[in-house]
Design a protein around this motif. Structure first.
Motif, PDB file in Angstrom:
ATOM      1  N   ALA A 143       0.488  -1.388  -0.707  1.00  0.00           N
ATOM      2  CA  ALA A 143       0.236  -0.273  -0.540  1.00  0.00           C
ATOM      3  C   ALA A 143       0.563   1.297   0.434  1.00  0.00           C
ATOM      4  CB  ALA A 143      -1.067  -0.207   1.342  1.00  0.00           C
ATOM      5  N   GLY A 144       1.787   1.097   0.176  1.00  0.00           N
ATOM      6  CA  GLY A 144       2.836   2.539   0.498  1.00  0.00           C
ATOM      7  C   GLY A 144       3.005   3.284  -0.984  1.00  0.00           C
ATOM      8  N   ALA A 145       2.308   3.201  -2.628  1.00  0.00           N
ATOM      9  CA  ALA A 145       2.138   4.413  -3.358  1.00  0.00           C
ATOM     10  C   ALA A 145       1.206   4.695  -3.245  1.00  0.00           C
ATOM     11  CB  ALA A 145       2.672   2.991  -4.518  1.00  0.00           C
ATOM     12  N   LEU A 146       0.800   5.398  -2.029  1.00  0.00           N
ATOM     13  CA  LEU A 146      -0.196   5.783  -1.294  1.00  0.00           C
ATOM     14  C   LEU A 146      -1.316   6.459  -3.433  1.00  0.00           C
ATOM     15  CD1 LEU A 146       1.331   5.901   0.898  1.00  0.00           C
ATOM     16  CD2 LEU A 146      -0.789   7.263   1.491  1.00  0.00           C
ATOM     17  N   PRO A 147      -2.287   6.917  -3.457  1.00  0.00           N
ATOM     18  CA  PRO A 147      -2.573   7.674  -5.102  1.00  0.00           C
ATOM     19  C   PRO A 147      -2.331   9.060  -5.003  1.00  0.00           C
ATOM     20  CG  PRO A 147      -4.741   6.442  -3.657  1.00  0.00           C
ATOM     21  CD  PRO A 147      -3.018   6.052  -2.612  1.00  0.00           C
ATOM     22  N   ILE A 148      -2.416   9.658  -6.164  1.00  0.00           N
ATOM     23  CA  ILE A 148      -2.044  10.752  -5.839  1.00  0.00           C
ATOM     24  C   ILE A 148      -3.814  11.743  -5.245  1.00  0.00           C
ATOM     25  CG2 ILE A 148      -1.346  12.858  -6.842  1.00  0.00           C
ATOM     26  CD1 ILE A 148       0.898  11.358  -6.359  1.00  0.00           C
ATOM     27  N   PRO A 149      -4.263  12.708  -4.306  1.00  0.00           N
ATOM     28  CA  PRO A 149      -5.614  12.539  -4.388  1.00  0.00           C
ATOM     29  C   PRO A 149      -5.893  13.297  -5.691  1.00  0.00           C
ATOM     30  CG  PRO A 149      -4.207  13.660  -2.830  1.00  0.00           C
ATOM     31  CD  PRO A 149      -3.154  13.211  -3.527  1.00  0.00           C
ATOM     32  N   LYS A 150      -6.936  12.654  -5.913  1.00  0.00           N
ATOM     33  CA  LYS A 150      -8.225  12.858  -6.836  1.00  0.00           C
ATOM     34  C   LYS A 150      -7.710  14.419  -7.610  1.00  0.00           C
ATOM     35  CE  LYS A 150     -11.054   9.762  -8.044  1.00  0.00           C
ATOM     36  NZ  LYS A 150     -12.424   9.812  -8.277  1.00  0.00           N
ATOM     37  N   TYR A 151      -8.089  15.336  -6.376  1.00  0.00           N
ATOM     38  CA  TYR A 151      -7.924  16.868  -7.389  1.00  0.00           C
ATOM     39  C   TYR A 151      -6.468  17.409  -7.412  1.00  0.00           C
ATOM     40  CZ  TYR A 151      -6.832  17.426  -2.352  1.00  0.00           C
ATOM     41  OH  TYR A 151      -5.846  17.280  -0.875  1.00  0.00           O
ATOM     42  N   LEU A 152      -5.782  16.954  -7.054  1.00  0.00           N
ATOM     43  CA  LEU A 152      -4.159  17.142  -7.597  1.00  0.00           C
ATOM     44  C   LEU A 152      -4.348  15.811  -9.191  1.00  0.00           C
ATOM     45  CD1 LEU A 152      -2.330  17.273  -4.222  1.00  0.00           C
ATOM     46  CD2 LEU A 152      -3.410  19.107  -5.417  1.00  0.00           C
ATOM     47  N   ALA A 153      -4.402  15.203  -8.701  1.00  0.00           N
ATOM     48  CA  ALA A 153      -4.496  14.585 -10.166  1.00  0.00           C
ATOM     49  C   ALA A 153      -4.896  15.215 -11.631  1.00  0.00           C
ATOM     50  CB  ALA A 153      -5.022  13.038  -9.984  1.00  0.00           C
ATOM     51  N   ALA A 154      -6.015  15.636 -11.176  1.00  0.00           N
ATOM     52  CA  ALA A 154      -7.347  16.412 -12.044  1.00  0.00           C
ATOM     53  C   ALA A 154      -6.614  17.665 -12.923  1.00  0.00           C
ATOM     54  CB  ALA A 154      -8.384  16.927 -11.754  1.00  0.00           C
ATOM     55  N   ARG A 155      -5.238  17.866 -12.058  1.00  0.00           N
ATOM     56  CA  ARG A 155      -4.569  19.425 -12.316  1.00  0.00           C
ATOM     57  C   ARG A 155      -2.999  18.646 -13.002  1.00  0.00           C
ATOM     58  NH1 ARG A 155      -3.873  21.622  -6.530  1.00  0.00           N
ATOM     59  NH2 ARG A 155      -1.622  22.839  -7.609  1.00  0.00           N
ATOM     60  N   GLY A 156      -2.687  17.084 -13.441  1.00  0.00           N
ATOM     61  CA  GLY A 156      -1.507  16.481 -13.378  1.00  0.00           C
ATOM     62  C   GLY A 156      -0.771  17.122 -13.034  1.00  0.00           C
ATOM     63  N   VAL A 157      -1.109  16.402 -11.744  1.00  0.00           N
ATOM     64  CA  VAL A 157       0.038  16.191 -10.370  1.00  0.00           C
ATOM     65  C   VAL A 157       0.852  14.263 -10.540  1.00  0.00           C
ATOM     66  CG1 VAL A 157       0.862  16.114  -8.277  1.00  0.00           C
ATOM     67  CG2 VAL A 157      -0.291  18.294  -8.932  1.00  0.00           C
ATOM     68  N   ARG A 158       1.482  13.740 -10.745  1.00  0.00           N
ATOM     69  CA  ARG A 158       1.676  12.724 -11.310  1.00  0.00           C
ATOM     70  C   ARG A 158       2.631  11.928 -10.416  1.00  0.00           C
ATOM     71  NH1 ARG A 158      -1.869  13.414 -13.303  1.00  0.00           N
ATOM     72  NH2 ARG A 158      -2.668  12.811 -15.476  1.00  0.00           N
ATOM     73  N   ASP A 159       2.967  12.799  -9.273  1.00  0.00           N
ATOM     74  CA  ASP A 159       4.345  12.247  -8.005  1.00  0.00           C
ATOM     75  C   ASP A 159       4.623  13.121  -7.329  1.00  0.00           C
ATOM     76  OD1 ASP A 159       5.859  10.125  -7.074  1.00  0.00           O
ATOM     77  OD2 ASP A 159       7.555  10.516  -7.891  1.00  0.00           O
ATOM     78  N   MET A 160       4.299  12.337  -6.124  1.00  0.00           N
ATOM     79  CA  MET A 160       4.461  12.986  -4.455  1.00  0.00           C
ATOM     80  C   MET A 160       5.760  12.008  -4.024  1.00  0.00           C
ATOM     81  SD  MET A 160       0.968  14.623  -3.875  1.00  0.00           S
ATOM     82  CE  MET A 160       1.064  15.262  -2.176  1.00  0.00           C
ATOM     83  N   VAL A 161       6.021  12.819  -2.614  1.00  0.00           N
ATOM     84  CA  VAL A 161       6.510  11.899  -1.918  1.00  0.00           C
ATOM     85  C   VAL A 161       6.199  11.288  -1.276  1.00  0.00           C
ATOM     86  CG1 VAL A 161       8.656  11.779   0.079  1.00  0.00           C
ATOM     87  CG2 VAL A 161       8.307  13.603  -1.416  1.00  0.00           C
ATOM     88  N   ARG A 162       5.999  10.193  -1.043  1.00  0.00           N
ATOM     89  CA  ARG A 162       5.642   8.924   0.262  1.00  0.00           C
ATOM     90  C   ARG A 162       6.116   8.904   1.195  1.00  0.00           C
ATOM     91  NH1 ARG A 162       2.130   7.214  -4.638  1.00  0.00           N
ATOM     92  NH2 ARG A 162       4.050   8.458  -6.565  1.00  0.00           N
ATOM     93  N   VAL A 163       6.123   7.983   2.106  1.00  0.00           N
ATOM     94  CA  VAL A 163       6.189   7.354   2.841  1.00  0.00           C
ATOM     95  C   VAL A 163       5.577   6.259   3.617  1.00  0.00           C
ATOM     96  CG1 VAL A 163       7.988   7.699   4.771  1.00  0.00           C
ATOM     97  CG2 VAL A 163       8.230   9.022   3.155  1.00  0.00           C
ATOM     98  N   SER A 164       5.726   5.016   4.381  1.00  0.00           N
ATOM     99  CA  SER A 164       5.630   4.367   5.154  1.00  0.00           C
ATOM    100  C   SER A 164       6.308   3.072   5.461  1.00  0.00           C
ATOM    101  CB  SER A 164       4.474   4.030   4.257  1.00  0.00           C
ATOM    102  OG  SER A 164       5.613   2.813   3.272  1.00  0.00           O
ATOM    103  N   ASP A 165       5.903   2.685   6.568  1.00  0.00           N
ATOM    104  CA  ASP A 165       6.084   0.884   6.777  1.00  0.00           C
ATOM    105  C   ASP A 165       5.986   0.113   5.858  1.00  0.00           C
ATOM    106  OD1 ASP A 165       3.978   1.622   7.945  1.00  0.00           O
ATOM    107  OD2 ASP A 165       5.030   1.083  10.267  1.00  0.00           O
ATOM    108  N   CYS A 166       4.979   0.063   4.908  1.00  0.00           N
ATOM    109  CA  CYS A 166       4.808  -0.971   4.383  1.00  0.00           C
ATOM    110  C   CYS A 166       5.321  -1.317   3.252  1.00  0.00           C
ATOM    111  CB  CYS A 166       3.872  -0.994   4.387  1.00  0.00           C
ATOM    112  SG  CYS A 166       3.051   0.697   2.985  1.00  0.00           S
ATOM    113  N   ARG A 167       5.244  -1.954   1.822  1.00  0.00           N
ATOM    114  CA  ARG A 167       5.377  -1.926   0.429  1.00  0.00           C
ATOM    115  C   ARG A 167       4.509  -1.738  -0.092  1.00  0.00           C
ATOM    116  NH1 ARG A 167       4.997  -7.189  -0.744  1.00  0.00           N
ATOM    117  NH2 ARG A 167       3.623  -7.109   0.428  1.00  0.00           N
ATOM    118  N   MET A 168       5.498  -1.542  -2.089  1.00  0.00           N
ATOM    119  CA  MET A 168       5.132  -1.427  -2.911  1.00  0.00           C
ATOM    120  C   MET A 168       4.935  -2.255  -3.765  1.00  0.00           C
ATOM    121  SD  MET A 168       6.253   1.839  -5.123  1.00  0.00           S
ATOM    122  CE  MET A 168       8.040   1.161  -5.765  1.00  0.00           C
ATOM    123  N   SER A 169       4.456  -2.754  -4.683  1.00  0.00           N
ATOM    124  CA  SER A 169       4.516  -3.694  -6.101  1.00  0.00           C
ATOM    125  C   SER A 169       5.485  -3.442  -6.022  1.00  0.00           C
ATOM    126  CB  SER A 169       3.552  -3.361  -6.752  1.00  0.00           C
ATOM    127  OG  SER A 169       3.697  -4.164  -7.835  1.00  0.00           O
TER     128      SER A 169
END
Ligand code: FES
Length: 558
Positions: free
Chosen positions: A447-473
């Motif tokens: 679950a570590g690659a949290l989705p970009i909030p929809k309202y930012l994605a709609a503005r073209g944001v494709r990446d943000m810094v995300r930090v977690s204690d889990c994994r990502m695919s």
């Protein structure tokens, strides 16, 4: 020492009676004394209707059996737990160690002189390797192999990097419902494992490099004659390995592990492979640490052009020559004295392999790599004193040095509930923090690659810094810091972060820091209460005994 069907006898206090009873019951399945005199090769079958990645495995089993019979052995097929990434709640990682225990115990409990391990989907292969090392009888891996790519409106598609890419476009409003349904129907074109450099393809290549698979086995597509031919060869070789007494303890050496890590970095492979290799090495009594990965990463450039860090697919890697040609390209960085299941030193095997041809672009050379060293990086700092990892090759270079305020989510469910809530006021500069998703708290889901909030994605944001204690695919991408250790649930600093705290990431300096003064952190720590553990069954045993990510997440008693 007893061999063949006389190994691991049921205990009746009378050895001859146990042997006589075993022959009697095998006779009910048509086995005669001639069959019972042959060396026995157990074949682990992880077919399951739930495991679409292993769809053609029944055919593979038949091919392995043919190879065993041709070489004079007696094939005995047996089932173990089968883990499919998408059809398992909450995450297959919670069951990797259970699968390893199941496999090890069945190898130890049943009569077999060697074992062929048929796996493929992400956790099946590391679980089987861990089991084989602990059981330590001659063992050889065979994987399902990747799916063949599909197409949507002229675009080539593969699971699951393209699953994520198109879903992100759908969330951003660029695809409508009908279009995303068409994509959904085209993503998984055949049976087989995900056909980008996700965890399944990564682990297959890593296990071939480790020496536990015959050359060429990692990448042959699932639904191909090449896959079946490899299965036959594997069956034959298993019988020979009995005569040679070639065991995992002869193969999984510190040098072989370093070769495997070298391949991992050249692939720009899945971060999950770090956790699995740590567990595999520790099963073999090898003291591997996160720092060893970083050391190798700093000297090995990326040579393979596969998604998510590149553009191609696993079948392209296969058609370019697969792991043997990749190893040839890496020859000057490898230990060539390692001996794998073929029984030959790696240097001898590579003598007959050609360097990457100029007719293809998927496997590059050290002189002209796809990108420089450092595909995966190990971070440390006040937010992860025991380490964290990032797939730098799949991150946005502009975000690899970033400082921003935290927005904290307390569980994957909390993310699903609140990530799109505009009242949170998340900006592209924020750092999305997910905690209570580590090994003890939640089995460490992807679950570590949290989705970009929809309202930012709609503005073209494709990446943000995300930090977690889990994994990502392994198929995911982005500036995602994973495996923060120790995890929040056992008192790691991630559990002390509050909304608005500043977090600093510096990949080049290998740092991830929480910029809050020590006195304030001490106050928060005094008020910290750990979450309740599951009450019963496997989940309780797991939570009580699983080790942290920097140790490989194996159970402390294994
Ligand atoms: Fe099985 Fe991806 S879901 S390999």
């Amino acid at each position: 020492m007893a061999t063949g069907i006389n190994r691991n006898l049921a205990s009746y206090g009378d050895t001859e009676f146990s042997q006589y009873m075993r022959r009697a019951f095998l006779a009910s399945a048509g086995y005669d004394r001639e069959d019972c005199a042959r060396p026995v090769v157990g074949i682990v079958n992880t077919s399951s209707d739930y495991n679409t990645c292993h769809r053609e495995m029944p055919q593979m089993v038949e091919a392995v059996k043919r190879g065993v019979l041709e070489a004079g052995g007696l094939p005995m097929v047996f089932p173990t737990i089968s883990l499919h990434e998408i059809n398992t709640y909450p995450t297959t990682m919670l069951y990797r160690n259970l699968a390893a225990m199941d496999t090890e115990e069945m190898i130890r409990a049943q009569p077999m002189d060697a074992v062929v391990l048929l796996g493929g989907c992400d956790k099946t292969v590391p679980a089987q390797v861990m089991a084989a090392i602990s059981a330590n009888i001659p063992a050889i891996c065979e994987v399902a192999g990747p799916m063949i790519t599909g197409y949507w409106r002229g675009q080539r598609l593969g699971a699951c990097t393209d699953c994520r890419r198109y879903w992100a476009r759908y969330r951003a409003g660029e695809l409508n419902k009908r279009e995303i349904q068409e994509v959904e129907e085209s993503l998984c074109f055949t049976g087989g494992t995900c056909m980008v450099m996700g965890t399944a393809s990564t682990m297959a290549c890593v296990v071939e490099a480790l020496g536990l698979m015959l050359p060429g086995g990692a990448t042959a597509p699932h639904a191909s004659g090449q896959r079946l031919k490899h299965c036959v060869a594997t069956g034959r070789r298993a019988v020979e390995m009995i005569r040679e007494e070639l065991r995992p303890s002869d193969i999984v050496t510190p040098e072989a592990i370093t070769n495997a890590i070298t391949v991992l970095m050249a692939l720009s492979g899945s971060t999950n492979a770090i956790v699995h290799l740590l567990a595999i090495a520790r099963r073999a009594g090898i003291s591997l640490t996160l720092d060893d990965f970083d050391t190798v990463a700093r000297r090995v450039p990326v040579l393979v052009d596969c998604k998510p860090a590149g553009a191609g697919y696993t079948e392209d890697l296969h058609h370019a020559g697969g792991v043997p040609v990749l190893l040839k390209a890496l020859e000057s960085l490898l230990n060539l004295d390692t001996v794998g299941v073929s029984g030959l030193p790696l240097g001898n095997l590579l003598a007959d392999v050609e360097s990457p041809g100029d007719w293809q672009t998927t496997i590059r050379t050290l002189d002209a790599p796809l990108s420089g060293p450092g595909a995966l990086a190990v971070l440390r700092g006040s937010l992860a004193p025991d380490g964290a990892v990032i797939k730098a090759a799949a991150a946005s270079s502009a975000l690899c040095r970033h400082c921003g305020p935290a927005v904290v989510f307390d569980s994957p469910e909390d993310v699903a509930l609140r990530i799109d809530d505009p009242t949170l006021g998340i900006t592209p500069d924020h750092v999305l923090v997910l905690r209570n998703a580590g090994p003890v708290a939640a089995g460490m889901p992807e679950a570590g690659a949290l989705p970009i909030p929809k309202y930012l994605a709609a503005r073209g944001v494709r990446d943000m810094v995300r930090v977690s204690d889990c994994r990502m695919s392994g198929t995911a991408y982005g500036t995602v810091v994973l495996h923060c250790s120790p995890e929040a649930a056992v008192g790691g600093p991630l559990g002390l972060v509050r909304d608005g705290d500043m977090i600093a990431l510096d990949v080049e300096q290998r740092r991830i820091d929480l910029l809050v003064d020590a006195a304030e952190l001490a106050r928060r720590r005094a008020a910290f209460t750990p979450p309740a553990l599951p009450q019963r069954g496997w989940r309780r045993l797991y939570a009580q005994h699983v080790q942290q990510a920097h140790l490989g997440c194996d159970m402390d008693f294994l």
